[in-house]
Design an enzyme around this catalytic site. Structure first.
Site, PDB file in Angstrom:
ATOM      1  N   ASP A 166       5.633  -4.888   9.646  1.00 21.29           N
ATOM      2  CA  ASP A 166       6.795  -4.464  10.433  1.00 21.29           C
ATOM      3  C   ASP A 166       6.874  -5.239  11.749  1.00 21.29           C
ATOM      4  O   ASP A 166       7.960  -5.595  12.205  1.00 21.29           O
ATOM      5  CB  ASP A 166       6.718  -2.958  10.748  1.00 21.29           C
ATOM      6  CG  ASP A 166       7.010  -2.104   9.519  1.00 21.29           C
ATOM      7  OD1 ASP A 166       7.290  -2.675   8.448  1.00 21.29           O
ATOM      8  OD2 ASP A 166       6.936  -0.872   9.636  1.00 21.29           O
ATOM      9  N   ARG A 215       0.853  -1.187   0.000  1.00 20.91           N
ATOM     10  CA  ARG A 215       0.000   0.000   0.000  1.00 20.91           C
ATOM     11  C   ARG A 215       0.888   1.235   0.000  1.00 20.91           C
ATOM     12  O   ARG A 215       1.818   1.326   0.793  1.00 20.91           O
ATOM     13  CB  ARG A 215      -0.845  -0.069   1.276  1.00 20.91           C
ATOM     14  CG  ARG A 215      -1.906   0.942   1.402  1.00 20.91           C
ATOM     15  CD  ARG A 215      -2.739   0.649   2.620  1.00 20.91           C
ATOM     16  NE  ARG A 215      -2.137   1.135   3.850  1.00 20.91           N
ATOM     17  CZ  ARG A 215      -2.826   1.589   4.895  1.00 20.91           C
ATOM     18  NH1 ARG A 215      -4.145   1.573   4.854  1.00 20.91           N
ATOM     19  NH2 ARG A 215      -2.225   2.000   5.970  1.00 20.91           N
ATOM     20  N   ASP A 265       1.657  -1.505  12.208  1.00 22.34           N
ATOM     21  CA  ASP A 265       1.953  -2.082  10.893  1.00 22.34           C
ATOM     22  C   ASP A 265       2.273  -3.564  11.069  1.00 22.34           C
ATOM     23  O   ASP A 265       3.300  -3.933  11.638  1.00 22.34           O
ATOM     24  CB  ASP A 265       3.147  -1.334  10.272  1.00 22.34           C
ATOM     25  CG  ASP A 265       3.399  -1.790   8.847  1.00 22.34           C
ATOM     26  OD1 ASP A 265       3.573  -3.020   8.637  1.00 22.34           O
ATOM     27  OD2 ASP A 265       3.417  -0.953   7.942  1.00 22.34           O
ATOM     28  N   THR A 291      -1.085   7.663  -0.800  1.00 26.32           N
ATOM     29  CA  THR A 291      -2.369   7.597  -1.512  1.00 26.32           C
ATOM     30  C   THR A 291      -3.276   6.507  -0.939  1.00 26.32           C
ATOM     31  O   THR A 291      -4.467   6.473  -1.222  1.00 26.32           O
ATOM     32  CB  THR A 291      -2.143   7.274  -2.996  1.00 26.32           C
ATOM     33  OG1 THR A 291      -1.550   5.956  -3.074  1.00 26.32           O
ATOM     34  CG2 THR A 291      -1.207   8.277  -3.652  1.00 26.32           C
TER      35      THR A 291
HETATM   36  C1  PRP Z   1      -0.813  -4.023   5.012  1.00 27.02           C
HETATM   37  C2  PRP Z   1      -1.693  -5.204   5.329  1.00 27.02           C
HETATM   38  C3  PRP Z   1      -2.653  -5.222   4.167  1.00 27.02           C
HETATM   39  C4  PRP Z   1      -2.827  -3.749   3.860  1.00 27.02           C
HETATM   40  C5  PRP Z   1      -4.132  -3.298   4.422  1.00 27.02           C
HETATM   41  O1  PRP Z   1       0.146  -4.366   4.084  1.00 27.02           O
HETATM   42  O2  PRP Z   1      -0.991  -6.392   5.503  1.00 27.02           O
HETATM   43  O3  PRP Z   1      -2.163  -5.926   3.027  1.00 27.02           O
HETATM   44  O4  PRP Z   1      -1.743  -3.057   4.509  1.00 27.02           O
HETATM   45  O5  PRP Z   1      -4.408  -1.995   4.054  1.00 27.02           O
HETATM   46  P1  PRP Z   1      -5.619  -1.623   3.082  1.00 27.02           P
HETATM   47  O6  PRP Z   1      -6.814  -2.407   3.540  1.00 27.02           O
HETATM   48  O7  PRP Z   1      -5.775  -0.148   3.298  1.00 27.02           O
HETATM   49  O8  PRP Z   1      -5.229  -1.958   1.677  1.00 27.02           O
HETATM   50  P2  PRP Z   1       1.260  -3.336   3.552  1.00 27.02           P
HETATM   51  O9  PRP Z   1       0.795  -2.688   2.284  1.00 27.02           O
HETATM   52  O10 PRP Z   1       1.676  -2.422   4.659  1.00 27.02           O
HETATM   53  O11 PRP Z   1       2.448  -4.279   3.130  1.00 27.02           O
HETATM   54  P3  PRP Z   1       3.336  -5.302   4.018  1.00 27.02           P
HETATM   55  O12 PRP Z   1       2.471  -6.485   4.318  1.00 27.02           O
HETATM   56  O13 PRP Z   1       4.476  -5.634   3.109  1.00 27.02           O
HETATM   57  O14 PRP Z   1       3.789  -4.594   5.263  1.00 27.02           O
HETATM   58  N1  URA Z   2      -1.822  -1.979   7.402  1.00 33.96           N
HETATM   59  C1  URA Z   2      -1.351  -2.345   8.629  1.00 33.96           C
HETATM   60  O1  URA Z   2      -0.395  -3.160   8.720  1.00 33.96           O
HETATM   61  N2  URA Z   2      -1.931  -1.820   9.713  1.00 33.96           N
HETATM   62  C2  URA Z   2      -2.951  -0.947   9.666  1.00 33.96           C
HETATM   63  O2  URA Z   2      -3.444  -0.510  10.715  1.00 33.96           O
HETATM   64  C3  URA Z   2      -3.426  -0.569   8.387  1.00 33.96           C
HETATM   65  C4  URA Z   2      -2.841  -1.109   7.278  1.00 33.96           C
END
Ligand code: PRP
Ligand code: URA
Length: 211
Positions: free
Chosen positions: A204, A103, A201, A107
C-alpha cells in the site's frame, strides 16, 4: 541457513525515513530502490563468476564476469516489484521471474495468484525480493516453489523482518542453501500479523491501497 542483518548507519537512516508515516509514495519508492542496492551488495557476495581475459590500455589481464546460468531475480508481487529496479541496477545481466502472492489478512495464509518462472531451475542461484518478512508464510512458499524446480541456492533480500518470520524460514528450509539478507529485525508481530514497529503495509505504501 545464513542470516545477515545489515549493520550500517546509512541503511538505518534510510529505513527510518521509510518507516515514517509521513513519507509519501514517491520518496518511499526511491528509498526502497536505494536500500535494495545497498543490501544486494552483501546478498551477491557469493554470486558465481567466471574468468574472462581482457585488454586494458596497458596490458592483458584476467577479470571476472557473471557465469552462465545467470542469477534469477524473483520479486514477490506486489511489494517486491518495488525492489526490482534497485536489484537489476547491480545485476544487469540477471534474468527475472515473477511470483504473485497475497496474504489473507484473516488467516495470514498466502495464496499464489501468478507465477512466471523458468520450469527448470537446476543449478540456478535465485534472489527473492520482498520488503517484509512477517509470519514467513509468503517467503517460505516462494522458497518451496524455487527448490521444487531445482534451484541450487536461494537468497532472500527483505527490508524488515520479524523474529517469528526468520524462525519460520529456518524451520521450513532445513539444511537447504538459504541466505537471508535483512535491513533490520524488528521486535515482533502484532495480533494482526503486522511487524512492530515495521512500516505498515509495504504494498500500500508503494502503490496505494487495493480495495
Ligand atoms: C506482504 C509482503 C509479503 C507478505 C509478508 O504482501 O510484501 O509478501 O505480506 O507477510 P508474511 O510473511 O506473513 O507472509 P501482501 O500479501 O500484503 O501483498 P502485496 O504485496 O500485494 O501488498
Ligand atoms: N506485510 C506488510 O506489508 N507489512 C507487515 O507488517 C506485515 C506483512
Amino acid at each position: 541457513m545464513r542470516v545477515h542483518v545489515a549493520d550500517h548507519p546509512l541503511i538505518t537512516h534510510k529505513l527510518t525515513v521509510l518507516r515514517d508515516l509521513e513519507t509519501p509514495s514517491p520518496v518511499f519508492r526511491e528509498l526502497t530502490a536505494e536500500l535494495v542496492t545497498l543490501l544486494a551488495y552483501e546478498a551477491t557476495r557469493g554470486v558465481r563468476v567466471e574468468p574472462i581475459r581482457i585488454r586494458t590500455p596497458v596490458t592483458e589481464t584476467t577479470g571476472a564476469r557473471l557465469a552462465d546460468p545467470y542469477p534469477l531475480v524473483v520479486p514477490i508481487l506486489r511489494a517486491g516489484l518495488g525492489m526490482l529496479e534497485g536489484m537489476t541496477r547491480l545485476l544487469p545481466t540477471a534474468e527475472v521471474g515473477f511470483l504473485g502472492m497475497a496474504r489473507n489478512e484473516e488467516t495470514l495464509q498466502p495464496t499464489t495468484y501468478a507465477e512466471r518462472l523458468p520450469a527448470d531451475l537446476r543449478g540456478r542461484q535465485c534472489y527473492v525480493l520482498d520488503p517484509m518478512l512477517a509470519t514467513g508464510g509468503s517467503l517460505g512458499a516462494a522458497m518451496d516453489f524455487l527448490f521444487r524446480r531445482g534451484a541450487s541456492e536461494v537468497t532472500a533480500i527483505c527490508l524488515i523482518a520479524a523474529p517469528e518470520g526468520v524462525a519460520e524460514i529456518e524451520r521450513r528450509v532445513a539444511d537447504r542453501a538459504v541466505t537471508l539478507v535483512l535491513g533490520a529485525v524488528d521486535e515482533r508481530l502484532n495480533e494482526h500479523g503486522y511487524i512492530v514497529p515495521g512500516l505498515g503495509d509495504a504494498g500500500d505504501r508503494l502503490y496505494g491501497t487495493v480495495a
